[in-house]
Scaffold this motif. Sequence first.
Motif, PDB file in Angstrom:
ATOM      1  N   ALA A   1      -8.970  -6.848  -4.739  1.00  0.00           N
ATOM      2  CA  ALA A   1      -8.354  -6.152  -5.875  1.00  0.00           C
ATOM      3  C   ALA A   1      -7.640  -4.891  -5.401  1.00  0.00           C
ATOM      4  N   LEU A   2      -8.253  -4.179  -4.450  1.00  0.00           N
ATOM      5  CA  LEU A   2      -7.612  -2.965  -3.950  1.00  0.00           C
ATOM      6  C   LEU A   2      -6.459  -3.287  -3.005  1.00  0.00           C
ATOM      7  N   GLN A   3      -6.584  -4.392  -2.281  1.00  0.00           N
ATOM      8  CA  GLN A   3      -5.446  -4.833  -1.469  1.00  0.00           C
ATOM      9  C   GLN A   3      -4.256  -5.174  -2.351  1.00  0.00           C
ATOM     10  N   LEU A   4      -4.579  -5.807  -3.475  1.00  0.00           N
ATOM     11  CA  LEU A   4      -3.539  -6.157  -4.444  1.00  0.00           C
ATOM     12  C   LEU A   4      -2.850  -4.892  -4.933  1.00  0.00           C
ATOM     13  N   PHE A   5      -3.638  -3.886  -5.261  1.00  0.00           N
ATOM     14  CA  PHE A   5      -3.100  -2.608  -5.721  1.00  0.00           C
ATOM     15  C   PHE A   5      -2.190  -1.993  -4.641  1.00  0.00           C
ATOM     16  N   GLU A   6      -2.684  -1.996  -3.415  1.00  0.00           N
ATOM     17  CA  GLU A   6      -1.928  -1.406  -2.302  1.00  0.00           C
ATOM     18  C   GLU A   6      -0.563  -2.082  -2.153  1.00  0.00           C
ATOM     19  N   GLN A   7      -0.581  -3.423  -2.106  1.00  0.00           N
ATOM     20  CA  GLN A   7       0.663  -4.149  -1.847  1.00  0.00           C
ATOM     21  C   GLN A   7       1.635  -4.027  -3.020  1.00  0.00           C
TER      22      GLN A   7
ATOM     23  N   GLY B   1      -3.389   5.396   6.265  1.00  0.00           N
ATOM     24  CA  GLY B   1      -2.439   6.351   5.707  1.00  0.00           C
ATOM     25  C   GLY B   1      -2.232   6.232   4.220  1.00  0.00           C
ATOM     26  N   GLY B   2      -3.042   5.426   3.567  1.00  0.00           N
ATOM     27  CA  GLY B   2      -2.984   5.324   2.115  1.00  0.00           C
ATOM     28  C   GLY B   2      -1.821   4.478   1.632  1.00  0.00           C
ATOM     29  N   VAL B   3      -1.514   4.639   0.345  1.00  0.00           N
ATOM     30  CA  VAL B   3      -0.442   3.881  -0.282  1.00  0.00           C
ATOM     31  C   VAL B   3       0.696   4.846  -0.607  1.00  0.00           C
ATOM     32  N   LEU B   4       1.884   4.559  -0.086  1.00  0.00           N
ATOM     33  CA  LEU B   4       3.051   5.452  -0.255  1.00  0.00           C
ATOM     34  C   LEU B   4       2.693   6.880   0.139  1.00  0.00           C
TER      35      LEU B   4
END
Lengths: 304, 363
Positions: B301-307, B57-60
């Motif tokens: 890196a993308l997990q970091l962005f997501e969280q 469902g993406g980020v926010l």
Amino acid sequence: MGYALQQLINGLSLGAMYGLIAIGYTMVYGIIGMINFAHGEIYMIGAFLSVLTYVLCTALGVGPTPLVLLAMLFASITFTALYGWAVERIAYRPLRGAPRLAPLISAIGMSIFLQNYVQLTQGARIKSVPPLWQGGVTLWSADDFRVTFGWAQLTVVLVTLIVMAGFAWMITRTAFGRQQRACEQDPKMAALLGIDVDRTISLTFIIGAALAAVAGVMTVLQYGVIDFSIGFIAGIKAFTAAVLGGIGSVPGAMLGGLLIGFVEAFWSAYLSPEYKDVATFSILVLVLLFRPTGLLGKPDVEKV
Amino acid sequence: MTPLRTLALAAGLAAPLLAHADWLVGVAGPFTGQYASAGDQIKKGAEAAAADINAKGGVLGQKIKLEYGDDACDPKQAVAVANALVNKKVQFVHGHWCSSSTIPASDIYNDADILMATVSTNPQVTERGLKNIFRIMGRDDQQGSVIGQWIASKFKDKKVAVLDDKSAYGKGLADEIAKAMKAAGKEPVLRESITAGEKDYSGIVTRLKNAGVDVLAYGGYHTEVALLLRQADQVGLPLVVVGGDTMTNSELVTAAGKLADRVYFTFTPDPRKNPQAAPIVERFRAAKIEPEGYVLYAYAALQLFEQAVTQAGGVERAKLEPVLRKGKFDTAIGTLEFDEKGDLKKPAFAIYKWTGGRYDYAE
């Protein structure tokens, strides 16, 4: 005591290699009065050829190590001698009789050319050969310190001794040796007496290159890691050895090589290993300043 | 207008708006040229992470869209790539890969208020006072203290010498090793330098033998280590060498032969062996992709962005930067926490050992 003896052994095998290269400098200087600055590169080519031979031997599955070493020596000496001959033919013979500076510049050009040639054809990365022999023989042991003569070091010293003995015999006992010495003393007179001076000079270059090739093989045997730029520093150090022993003098070159080897070994043993090159090149400066004829060199008598 | 038609119109209007509202994440690295294999790994990792996050469902509520920038590890091209990514209005960057590319590019992202997560290891990346860089890998100079501490505990009763090759990398590493060893109560018996590029080290090796040295901590490159090992063997000294990440080079094994089995070194831990990453690794392998090298770093890196974006509730620098600096993030490469400079608080380095031509974790 044991420590000093161990460093003496290290200096011996190192000095043997410098001596082999230094002979090339000194012989060429003796016969045509110029410093062959491409000689370090000839040594480097010798080392590369021996690595190529090693790789070929492994690929063909050539057996025992001594046989591989013989093959390396044979191939390296043969082809490096060809290079030595070609360098003289291309870069120096056309300049025979030219002012002294011309062949010197030609030599530097040749050196740069050979280095770049190897870099282009073989690549700039290091080439390596795994150790042919591991370990060594314990000579003497005292106060928890075992003096060890590594098998590779031992081979270097033995091969150098054999090659030097053969070389000395050739210079002092054969017809070529007599011609070579005659050309060294007076090329014009030698020519008048029917000696082919150009041929003798060619042979001098070939022999110098062959000895450098032996040094190249020994380097691969003992250190196993080479690259296209090894010729420069080894060449300069061997040149220092030749100057120290007296440029133009063959026994002097051998003695100078050994002394430089010992100086390096003992400098890094008791002083700073970081600055052992400083020690070597200080010797060069000091000898040139205070005893330009070196240890065994004859003073250059001005001919009128 | 009927309500239905209003809705349809609204939806029609909203659709392009929504598409525009995707998170645009820049991924910069060497996708062509000499280091293209690393770029390829980055691409695979980033793509998989974006797909996984979008599937959830993406980020926010918004999807992640990736925008690639190829710098070919050329600093000049890196600047051009950074400008292009800024023009495309990326909101976050993973990259660059080469330190020499990351350093000039990071200034441009900083001016555009774009935060970035990088794997470049040169200390200068975070030493220039820029606050937009977060490094998800250890620094070159952090290795030294890891090596020093490890030596102090592993070789407690052995005599250890510290040697370097006078290069910026080698001397820095050796100094750090010696410092960490002393801090742990282990005094080096010898601290010397050698000249890189020489062949004969028999003098120094004999000196090590005379001092009864068992272990050599070395700051420098693999060529000299091969020479030192061979010459130590010649004088009958069974030397063990501990070095930095340069020892991963397999030329060491060609040059030193069996003696290479005496070399220990630090390198970033293999994230594939991280238990947290096990399900992700499995998914990669199911998709016939081996998550080697930088794959999992890009994923992280993308997990970091997501969280971080989820916690911050937006991607604006004012909101996101404090979250990244204070927060703790669980990723495929472990839990990440950053210090003031943007370096990892607990940089992960593992000790490896060469055995029979391959290296693996040392016990």
